[in-house]
Write an enzyme that holds these catalytic residues in place. Structure first.
Site, PDB file in Angstrom:
ATOM      1  N   CYS A 207     -49.151  29.540  -2.224  1.00  0.00           N
ATOM      2  CA  CYS A 207     -48.243  28.566  -1.634  1.00  0.00           C
ATOM      3  C   CYS A 207     -46.818  29.098  -1.639  1.00  0.00           C
ATOM      4  O   CYS A 207     -46.555  30.229  -2.047  1.00  0.00           O
ATOM      5  CB  CYS A 207     -48.297  27.259  -2.426  1.00  0.00           C
ATOM      6  SG  CYS A 207     -49.977  26.603  -2.621  1.00  0.00           S
TER       7      CYS A 207
ATOM      8  N   GLY B  53     -49.859  30.129  -6.852  1.00  0.00           N
ATOM      9  CA  GLY B  53     -50.662  31.070  -7.609  1.00  0.00           C
ATOM     10  C   GLY B  53     -52.083  30.615  -7.820  1.00  0.00           C
ATOM     11  O   GLY B  53     -52.589  29.702  -7.171  1.00  0.00           O
ATOM     12  N   GLU B  54     -52.741  31.299  -8.762  1.00  0.00           N
ATOM     13  CA  GLU B  54     -54.112  30.981  -9.156  1.00  0.00           C
ATOM     14  C   GLU B  54     -54.250  31.180 -10.662  1.00  0.00           C
ATOM     15  O   GLU B  54     -53.755  32.171 -11.210  1.00  0.00           O
ATOM     16  CB  GLU B  54     -55.124  31.902  -8.449  1.00  0.00           C
ATOM     17  CG  GLU B  54     -55.174  31.759  -6.949  1.00  0.00           C
ATOM     18  CD  GLU B  54     -55.824  30.461  -6.493  1.00  0.00           C
ATOM     19  OE1 GLU B  54     -56.529  29.834  -7.305  1.00  0.00           O
ATOM     20  OE2 GLU B  54     -55.628  30.087  -5.326  1.00  0.00           O
TER      21      GLU B  54
END
Length: 614
Positions: free
Chosen positions: A2, A78-79
């Site tokens: 994002c 992020g992840e």
């Protein structure tokens, strides 16, 4: 993945600045083409653009949760690869989850553990939390800096964003560049000093750091750094541990609710990730994986081997795609496309970058995005395992400067005499190098070659690797493609950091340890192939066009770069045999053609961003 942005202003009514927040958020629409959201509650305003990867139906941001009548608001890029484990632990502590996305896990982690939550996270991230109870905003960035985060301190608060363009939209942030910023562009660039934003008022939150801003000001803390400790395991044990870590992190990073693909160059790093991904997909019955490669029209006709690119990739890509039975996509670009995209890539970075290496990656990612949303890529293996030629050449090990910035006098000669005197480029480079060397965490009793290689590894991990990670993030997110980089798992990086050099070059080969760890996973001919970097175009039409563009720029009196460079020197280069050479005009990063393209990028940046030099 994002885009995030926002600002805190303690003594203003932000509810009347909703349009400004919307404008700042809109600058990041390429990072999140699927959804947008804003949130304002004095004194804080957050904006978010979403690329849906996990739980697309839920997980909208900014995400707001209440606990004990207190509000916590999050924007996140992020992840989290350990979200499942964190979620179980948080549920055991009484947290109730409304979604399946890692965004909610991250927010709950902050609510439970506060700023110390970052110590528990495994992933790539940049995020901001507004903490109503403590009346502060908390910013954090992942340990290796895979995800970007920039900020500006203003008299009455703080402005932040995933990319400088979001900050520059705010009226209190101007595109001004001082002497040190010019030195970053002309003597350090396209690498960049950690924490430096080039623009005078913009700073980068360094990898592995957090920031808290409240009414008393801003406090920045390092929560993670490389730690030097003795390595106790032998070669066989070390190779097995590397294999386990790499397999674990890759399988974590394959988790997604949207299509995942792998970038495949035919080299060791990408071939290994593709092979492990195929094995995982087969084991979990997820079907065939897509792989993608990039090249240039007629590159095979014009390719000439050199130390940084000893062989063409095409045959090796075909070899691995057939070996793994992937659904392979050959992406090829012609010279005019690559040149046209030089401006796109500059605007994606908000700065001049790596010429056609950037522009072709931008185009590559744009094509991949048509078929996938998430890609796996092999960045960082060379920095972590010691793959570059400069790890293995005494003249570069002993150069007394960054090995990618050798021959700085050549670079300095491109500057106008008065600019050279003002920014003192050689002194600036020497100071930045001394700072980097001074940061190296020493191991007690380590001397000689071992200490020298630890220093070289540190320079690569903390100075050169961020250059490539920044490039990969900007070019991929410039078209809304998420790229994951398993070799940047902090557990793997920390472990290999302490492996003695003689084990890293097991078998007398660069990245010998990684090769040994991958035995049985890759065919021997691929396993022991010489390193080949991301491909550049070798078509003479590229040189002809970018050289002409550079000369046209020099002949245009309105070109803003003219006041900064030695136009006579650039013309001399353009008319000399060096114009088509691989001389290190920008260290080992750029040949003659790339030099002209870089100067064209600098000029476009100065003009498009209305940069003021002060």
């Amino acid at each position: 993945m994002c885009g995030i942005t926002g600002f805190i202003q303690w003594h203003k009514d932000l509810t009347i600045q909703s349009e400004l927040l919307a404008d700042m958020t809109r600058t990041l629409s390429h990072r999140g083409p699927d959804a947008a959201g804003t949130w304002i509650s004095n004194p804080c305003a957050f904006g978010h653009r979403r690329l849906s990867v996990m739980d697309p139906e839920n997980g909208a941001q900014p995400m707001i949760r209440k606990q004990d009548d207190l509000t916590y608001t999050l924007v996140y890029n992020g992840e989290l690869y350990n979200a499942p484990e964190l979620k179980i632990e948080l549920q055991q502590r009484g947290h109730v989850f409304l979604t399946k996305c890692d965004t909610e896990v991250l927010l709950a982690s902050y609510i439970e553990w506060g700023p110390e939550c970052v110590d528990r996270l495994n992933g790539i991230f940049a995020f901001a939390v507004w903490d109503e109870e403590k009346q502060h905003v908390f910013l954090a960035r992942d340990r290796l800096g895979v995800k970007p985060l920039f900020f500006t301190e203003i008299q009455d608060g703080l402005i932040f964003g995933s990319e400088p363009k979001a900050l520059l939209k705010h009226p209190e942030v101007e595109p001004v560049v001082h002497a040190d910023g010019l030195a970053e562009i002309f003597i350090i660039g396209p690498a960049r000093t950690p924490g430096h934003g080039v623009y005078a008022s913009i700073r980068e939150l360094r990898p592995g750091h957090t920031l808290i801003h409240d009414r008393s000001g801003t406090k920045i803390r390092a929560y993670w750094k490389l730690e030097s400790i003795p390595h106790e395991e032998d070669t066989e044990q070390t190779a097995q541990r590397v294999r386990e870590l790499l397999q674990d992190t890759l399988e974590r990073q394959l988790a997604s609710d949207v299509p995942v693909c792998s970038l495949l160059s035919g080299g060791l790093d990408s071939s290994a990730l593709s092979a492990l991904a195929v094995s995982y997909y087969t084991r979990t019955e997820q079907g065939q994986i897509d792989t993608f490669s990039v090249d240039y029209v007629d590159n095979d006709k014009h390719f000439k081997a050199h130390s940084f690119q000893p062989g063409a990739d095409g045959p090796w890509i075909k070899r691995m795609a057939e070996e793994l039975s992937t659904n392979h996509h050959w992406i090829e670009f012609d010279t005019p496309e690559v040149i046209e995209a030089l401006n796109y890539s500059t605007e994606a970075r908000d700065l001049p970058g790596m010429a056609d290496v950037d522009s072709s990656l931008y185009l590559f990612c744009r094509e991949i995005k048509k078929r996938a949303t998430v890609a796996i890529s092999g960045e960082a293996a060379d920095e972590v395992f010691g793959g570059y030629p400069w790890f293995h050449r005494d003249e570069m090990l002993n150069s007394g400067t960054f090995p990618w910035a050798v021959a700085p006098e050549l670079r300095a000669s491109l500057l106008a005499p008065e600019v050279k005197e003002w920014i003192k480029p050689i002194e600036y480079l020497n100071d930045r190098y001394a700072e980097a060397v001074g940061e190296v965490p020493k191991l007690a009793g380590e001397t000689g070659k071992a200490a020298q290689m630890r220093t070289m590894s540190y320079l690569n991990i903390t100075r050169f690797m961020p250059t490539l990670l920044d490039r990969k993030d900007r070019m991929s997110m410039g078209v809304g493609l998420e790229v994951r980089v398993p070799y940047c798992d902090h557990r793997l990086v920390q472990y290999v950091w302490n492996v003695p050099w003689e084990i890293k070059i097991t078998g007398g080969r660069e990245k010998g340890l990684l090769r040994k760890a991958l035995e049985g996973i890759l065919p021997d001919d691929v396993l022991y192939r010489k390193k080949s970097p991301y491909p550049k175009t070798h078509n003479p039409a590229y040189l002809h066009t970018v050289k002409q563009q550079a000369l046209d720029m020099l002949n245009d009196p309105s070109s803003p770069i003219l006041s900064l460079i030695n136009a006579k020197r650039v013309r001399e280069i353009a008319n000399s045999p060096d114009a088509s050479s691989n001389l290190p005009w920008f260290g080992q990063l750029m040949s003659g053609p790339q030099l002209f393209a870089y100067l064209v990028q600098v000029n476009h940046w100065l003009k498009t961003y209305h940069v003021a030099i002060r």
